[in-house]
Design a protein around this motif. Structure first.
Motif, short mmCIF file in Angstrom:
data_model
loop_
_atom_site.label_atom_id
_atom_site.label_comp_id
_atom_site.label_asym_id
_atom_site.label_seq_id
_atom_site.Cartn_x
_atom_site.Cartn_y
_atom_site.Cartn_z
N LEU A 157 0.81 -1.11 0.12
CA LEU A 157 0.10 0.03 0.02
C LEU A 157 0.78 1.38 0.03
N ASN A 158 1.92 1.30 0.66
CA ASN A 158 2.85 2.32 0.66
C ASN A 158 4.04 1.66 0.82
N PRO A 159 5.14 1.50 -0.38
CA PRO A 159 6.33 0.75 -0.27
C PRO A 159 7.07 1.48 0.38
N ASP A 160 7.20 2.75 0.77
CA ASP A 160 8.28 3.51 1.48
C ASP A 160 7.87 3.56 2.95
N ASN A 161 6.90 3.01 3.62
CA ASN A 161 6.69 3.01 4.92
C ASN A 161 7.83 2.35 5.70
N VAL A 162 8.70 2.83 6.45
CA VAL A 162 9.90 2.44 6.93
C VAL A 162 9.39 1.68 8.08
N GLU A 163 8.66 1.82 8.84
CA GLU A 163 8.13 1.44 10.17
C GLU A 163 7.35 -0.05 9.66
N ALA A 164 6.58 -0.01 8.70
CA ALA A 164 6.12 -1.33 8.37
C ALA A 164 7.10 -2.40 7.76
N LEU A 165 8.24 -1.71 6.94
CA LEU A 165 9.22 -2.54 6.46
C LEU A 165 10.13 -2.97 7.62
N THR A 166 10.31 -2.11 8.42
CA THR A 166 11.25 -2.84 9.78
C THR A 166 10.41 -3.79 10.49
N TRP A 167 9.31 -3.66 10.64
CA TRP A 167 8.43 -4.58 11.44
C TRP A 167 8.49 -6.09 10.74
N GLU A 207 16.62 -14.83 5.47
CA GLU A 207 16.46 -14.24 3.76
C GLU A 207 15.54 -13.67 3.37
N GLU A 208 14.26 -13.75 3.92
CA GLU A 208 13.10 -13.11 3.78
C GLU A 208 13.23 -11.59 4.16
N ALA A 209 13.88 -11.60 5.45
CA ALA A 209 14.16 -10.21 6.26
C ALA A 209 14.93 -9.23 5.55
N VAL A 210 15.94 -9.88 4.70
CA VAL A 210 16.69 -9.04 3.85
C VAL A 210 16.08 -7.74 2.88
N ALA A 211 15.38 -7.89 2.37
CA ALA A 211 14.43 -7.22 1.41
C ALA A 211 13.91 -5.95 2.11
N PRO A 212 13.14 -6.23 3.05
CA PRO A 212 12.47 -5.30 3.40
C PRO A 212 13.34 -4.36 4.55
N LEU A 213 14.25 -4.86 5.41
CA LEU A 213 15.27 -4.18 6.27
C LEU A 213 16.16 -3.52 5.19
#
Length: 86
Positions: free
Chosen positions: A26-36, A48-54
């Protein structure tokens, strides 16, 4: 996003991943959602799945301590997975 955080804190990690996976879409630049999302992926043993969002969160906000601290945990987690410790 708050639902995903709540679910993670209630130890309902798969549901949290499902909810948090939708938020960056919904918002690809949501740092908080990506970090969580990256944090929960690490918690369930999927570094390995954590790499891309973090990585994306760290690039969007390089001075963010949360995303950078979690990125620092990825290499040891990947090594542990390779060594069969997960």
């Amino acid at each position: 996003m708050f639902l995903g955080i709540f679910l993670s804190q209630e130890n309902r990690q798969q549901e949290a991943i499902s909810d948090l996976t939708q938020k960056p879409t919904l918002n690809p630049d949501n740092v908080e959602a990506l970090t969580w999302l990256g944090t929960v992926e690490l918690a369930v043993g999927h570094p390995e799945e954590a790499v891309a969002p973090l990585d994306h969160a760290a690039k969007l906000k390089p001075d963010d301590l949360d995303s950078n601290a979690r990125m620092a945990r990825i290499n040891p987690a990947l090594q542990a997975e390779t060594d069969g410790r997960f």
